[in-house]
Every structure is written in C-alpha cells, then in structure tokens.
Design a protein around this motif. Structure first.
Motif, PDB file in Angstrom:
ATOM      1  N   ARG A  32      39.405  32.100  45.176  1.00 21.41           N
ATOM      2  CA  ARG A  32      39.052  31.311  43.986  1.00 21.41           C
ATOM      3  C   ARG A  32      40.278  30.659  43.360  1.00 21.41           C
ATOM      4  NH1 ARG A  32      34.299  29.353  43.678  1.00 21.41           N
ATOM      5  NH2 ARG A  32      34.473  29.246  41.429  1.00 21.41           N
TER       6      ARG A  32
ATOM      7  N   ASP B 240      33.705  33.897  39.881  1.00 20.87           N
ATOM      8  CA  ASP B 240      35.072  33.855  40.397  1.00 20.87           C
ATOM      9  C   ASP B 240      35.589  35.222  40.825  1.00 20.87           C
ATOM     10  OD1 ASP B 240      35.334  31.079  39.722  1.00 20.87           O
ATOM     11  OD2 ASP B 240      35.720  31.672  37.642  1.00 20.87           O
TER      12      ASP B 240
ATOM     13  N   VAL C  47      37.883  32.380  33.622  1.00 20.68           N
ATOM     14  CA  VAL C  47      37.382  33.121  34.770  1.00 20.68           C
ATOM     15  C   VAL C  47      35.947  33.541  34.475  1.00 20.68           C
ATOM     16  CG1 VAL C  47      37.630  35.184  36.181  1.00 20.68           C
ATOM     17  CG2 VAL C  47      39.675  33.955  35.408  1.00 20.68           C
TER      18      VAL C  47
ATOM     19  N   VAL D 258      39.566  38.510  40.007  1.00 20.28           N
ATOM     20  CA  VAL D 258      39.396  37.218  40.672  1.00 20.28           C
ATOM     21  C   VAL D 258      39.613  37.381  42.172  1.00 20.28           C
ATOM     22  CG1 VAL D 258      40.318  34.880  40.911  1.00 20.28           C
ATOM     23  CG2 VAL D 258      39.989  35.868  38.640  1.00 20.28           C
TER      24      VAL D 258
END
Length: 157
Positions: free
Chosen positions: A37, A26, A22, A33
């Motif tokens: 994404r 993102d 990540v 997140v």
C-alpha cells in the motif's frame, strides 16, 4: 483556509507534500499498513506533484507538451523503517533529485508527524505511448528544472 488544491497536497521548498489517511483497506489483519500500500501512497505523491506543476497525465498522453508521452517507474528502492497503522495521517513528500533527458530521479518519504516511516529512491523513465524510451519534451523539462539549481541538485529556498 483550505483550497480546492489541498486534495492534491501542496508545493513547497522545491518539492511536494501530500497528506493521506490510513484506512482499513490499507491494512493487514493486525491493523498495520500492508507493505504494498505504500506504493499507492508514493504514486499519489508523484502524480499530485506533477499535477500541481501543471503536468497532468492526461495532457502528457495527449501530447500537450510536444510528443505524446508518459512517465513509468523504472526502478524503486524502498526502506521500510517503521509501521503505519489504521487511522494514522501520513505525509508523503516528493522531491526531484536529478533530471536527465529521458529520466527523473526522485526522493520520496512517508512520515507520521516528524517520524520517518518509509524512504524511497525512484527512477522514472520517459516513454512513448508504445512504451519505448524517449527524450522528455523541453516544456516538461523546463517546468521540472525550476526546482533544481545549476548543478542539477535540488534548489534551496
């Protein structure tokens, strides 16, 4: 020892695993997140699963397996169970659940270690270059069917 194929993950137990990190891009402002994404991570998993099976998108579009074709996500059901955060290393798994003449049902998951973060049921349609439904060419069906038992369920190894 790592190989050149590690960037595309690896095949195992009738499915595919892909590790993704990540990055800042993102995440949302809080470092979690952003929900959309996960679609990118799942798409990478599906694409690399096919690539390692010898079924690349370019070859499909060029008709290397018979008629030119493509795969298009027709339906996706996603459960967001836990958040991922910046710098996490996630594992995307992809398994074929069922094959039909013009569709594939896939089970996908995203984990951080053993912790399940996201589950997705994906229905993929086979389409012509014009976007019309079509039957899957036999060579593609044969490659994908290797992971299923005679009843059309994921094979156990």
């Amino acid at each position: 020892m790592k190989t050149n194929h590690d960037i595309a993950g690896w095949l195992e137990d009738g499915g595919h695993r892909l590790d993704v990190r990540v990055y800042f891009e993102d995440t949302d402002f809080s470092g979690v997140v952003y929900h959309a994404r996960y679609l990118h991570f799942l798409e990478r998993g599906r694409s690399d699963f096919l690539r390692l099976k010898g079924i690349g998108h370019r070859e499909l579009a060029a008709g290397a397996f018979g008629a030119p074709m493509a795969f298009a996500v027709r339906r996706m059901e996603i459960d967001f169970l836990r958040p991922a955060r910046i710098d996490d290393v996630l594992t995307v798994t992809t398994r074929t659940r069922q094959l039909g003449g013009a569709r594939i049902l896939l089970d996908q998951a995203i984990r951080r270690g053993e912790e399940l973060l996201v589950e997705a049921d994906v229905k993929v349609a086979v389409i012509s270059p014009e976007g019309k439904p079509m039957r899957m060419p036999a060579p593609v069906l044969e490659v994908l069917a290797r992971d299923l038992d005679d009843a059309g369920s994921p094979a156990r190894q």
